[in-house]
Scaffold this motif. Structure first.
Motif, PDB file in Angstrom:
ATOM      1  N   PHE A 159      46.794 -17.715 -21.798  1.00 54.88           N
ATOM      2  CA  PHE A 159      47.076 -18.537 -20.613  1.00 54.88           C
ATOM      3  C   PHE A 159      46.674 -19.989 -20.843  1.00 54.88           C
ATOM      4  N   ILE A 160      45.479 -20.206 -21.389  1.00 55.25           N
ATOM      5  CA  ILE A 160      44.980 -21.575 -21.599  1.00 55.25           C
ATOM      6  C   ILE A 160      45.819 -22.319 -22.629  1.00 55.25           C
ATOM      7  N   ILE A 181      35.450 -30.954 -17.403  1.00 55.80           N
ATOM      8  CA  ILE A 181      36.884 -30.729 -17.603  1.00 55.80           C
ATOM      9  C   ILE A 181      37.220 -29.259 -17.399  1.00 55.80           C
ATOM     10  N   PHE A 182      36.394 -28.393 -17.978  1.00 51.20           N
ATOM     11  CA  PHE A 182      36.695 -26.966 -17.875  1.00 51.20           C
ATOM     12  C   PHE A 182      36.550 -26.465 -16.447  1.00 51.20           C
ATOM     13  N   TRP A 183      35.410 -26.731 -15.809  1.00 53.94           N
ATOM     14  CA  TRP A 183      35.140 -26.135 -14.502  1.00 53.94           C
ATOM     15  C   TRP A 183      35.883 -26.811 -13.358  1.00 53.94           C
ATOM     16  N   LYS A 184      36.176 -28.107 -13.485  1.00 50.52           N
ATOM     17  CA  LYS A 184      36.833 -28.820 -12.390  1.00 50.52           C
ATOM     18  C   LYS A 184      38.357 -28.858 -12.537  1.00 50.52           C
ATOM     19  N   PHE A 187      39.538 -24.327 -15.158  1.00 53.21           N
ATOM     20  CA  PHE A 187      39.231 -23.027 -14.557  1.00 53.21           C
ATOM     21  C   PHE A 187      39.962 -22.780 -13.234  1.00 53.21           C
ATOM     22  N   PRO A 188      40.089 -23.777 -12.340  1.00 52.84           N
ATOM     23  CA  PRO A 188      40.864 -23.521 -11.110  1.00 52.84           C
ATOM     24  C   PRO A 188      42.322 -23.146 -11.371  1.00 52.84           C
ATOM     25  N   PRO A 192      45.406 -16.805 -11.684  1.00 53.83           N
ATOM     26  CA  PRO A 192      46.199 -15.584 -11.922  1.00 53.83           C
ATOM     27  C   PRO A 192      45.616 -14.705 -13.023  1.00 53.83           C
ATOM     28  N   VAL A 193      45.261 -15.315 -14.161  1.00 54.27           N
ATOM     29  CA  VAL A 193      44.727 -14.510 -15.261  1.00 54.27           C
ATOM     30  C   VAL A 193      43.299 -14.065 -14.962  1.00 54.27           C
TER      31      VAL A 193
END
Length: 273
Positions: A159-160, A181-184, A187-188, A192-193
């Motif tokens: 997915f990423i 970058i990842f969490w804000k 990750f949102p 779906p995955v």
């Protein structure tokens, strides 16, 4: 046009037949959980003649249902949350860092998915038994994280990989750290995955019997271990067993129904790059 309609009809009937085959065991559990033992032995395929809820009352007492339910919920929730956190971050790193280490690590994770736990069970328990406290829920959660991280990372990675790296670069130019970058941002976008990972692992952990029977004592038993109490060496109380099985699967079925749309979306988007 005719071939297209014929194909749809064949698909419909094949799907219907397969659905009936898969639903048949659930039908048996449902109808026999409301029968007295003699009716089950006489005809397990019939609907109840003498409708009774005694099986559920006895099952709740014999299973120590609410204690077992609490153990299952605690183990499943903590394991799934940990798998989501660890696997999503690992997949993000492996998908963004294009080097030999990330490629080899990802291939090792994928290769480990084909090795069944039964092949590792004896050396695994021999290695970890002296280190970790057996008969402990925390140890079982640790084992689930280790065995579930490969598939979860694989789903997240696919997915990423479809998320443009330009998003990361734009955020980095604005001064955002990799953590931010990842969490804000990233990750949102993975909801779906994440639902897929949550359902796949929750189904596995909730219904697992082998790892809990190896690592938990009587006071910490989960619902699958509790349903085993209805089967003796020479006899079995099938009515109570069916009632116990029904009580054990209702929570996880409800969880799946809540997230089924996200599950289907995540499977189609995350499993195939």
């Amino acid at each position: 046009m005719k071939k297209s309609k014929l194909g749809l009809r064949i698909t419909f009937w094949v799907g219907g037949i397969l659905s009936l085959i898969y639903a048949f065991p659930f039908f048996l559990v449902l109808v026999n959980s409301f029968k007295p033992k003699r009716e089950i032995l006489d005809n397990p395929l019939s609907f109840p003649i003498e409708f009774t809820t005694d099986n559920f009352e006895q099952a709740v007492k014999k299973m120590d249902f609410f204690a077992s339910l609490t153990n299952s919920v605690v183990i499943t929730v903590f394991s799934v949350v940990a798998l989501i956190l660890v696997s999503s971050m690992l997949a993000y790193y492996l998908s963004r860092m294009h080097n030999k280490f990330s490629k080899v690590t990802f291939m090792i994770l994928v290769a480990s998915m084909i090795v069944p736990f039964q092949a590792l069970m004896i050396p695994f328990m021999g290695l970890f038994a002296p280190i970790l406290s057996i008969n402990d829920r925390a140890s079982l959660i640790f084992f689930y994280i280790g065995f579930g991280v490969a598939l979860s990372t694989f789903l997240y990675h696919g997915f990423i990989s479809n998320i443009p790296t330009e998003l990361d670069e734009a955020a980095a130019l604005d001064g955002a750290s990799d953590f931010t970058i990842f969490w804000k941002i990233i990750f949102p976008m993975l909801s779906p995955v994440t639902a897929t990972v949550a359902i796949v692992n929750a189904l596995w952990i909730w219904n697992d019997f082998l790892l809990p029977v190896l690592t938990l004592d009587r006071d910490s038993r989960t619902l699958p271990l509790s349903t085993y109490l209805f089967y003796g060496q020479y006899s079995a109380n099938y009515g109570q067993a069916m009632a116990g099985l029904l009580l054990a699967v209702i929570p996880i079925i409800a969880f799946y129904l809540i997230l089924q749309r996200q599950f289907i979306s995540g499977i189609s988007s995350g499993a195939v790059k």
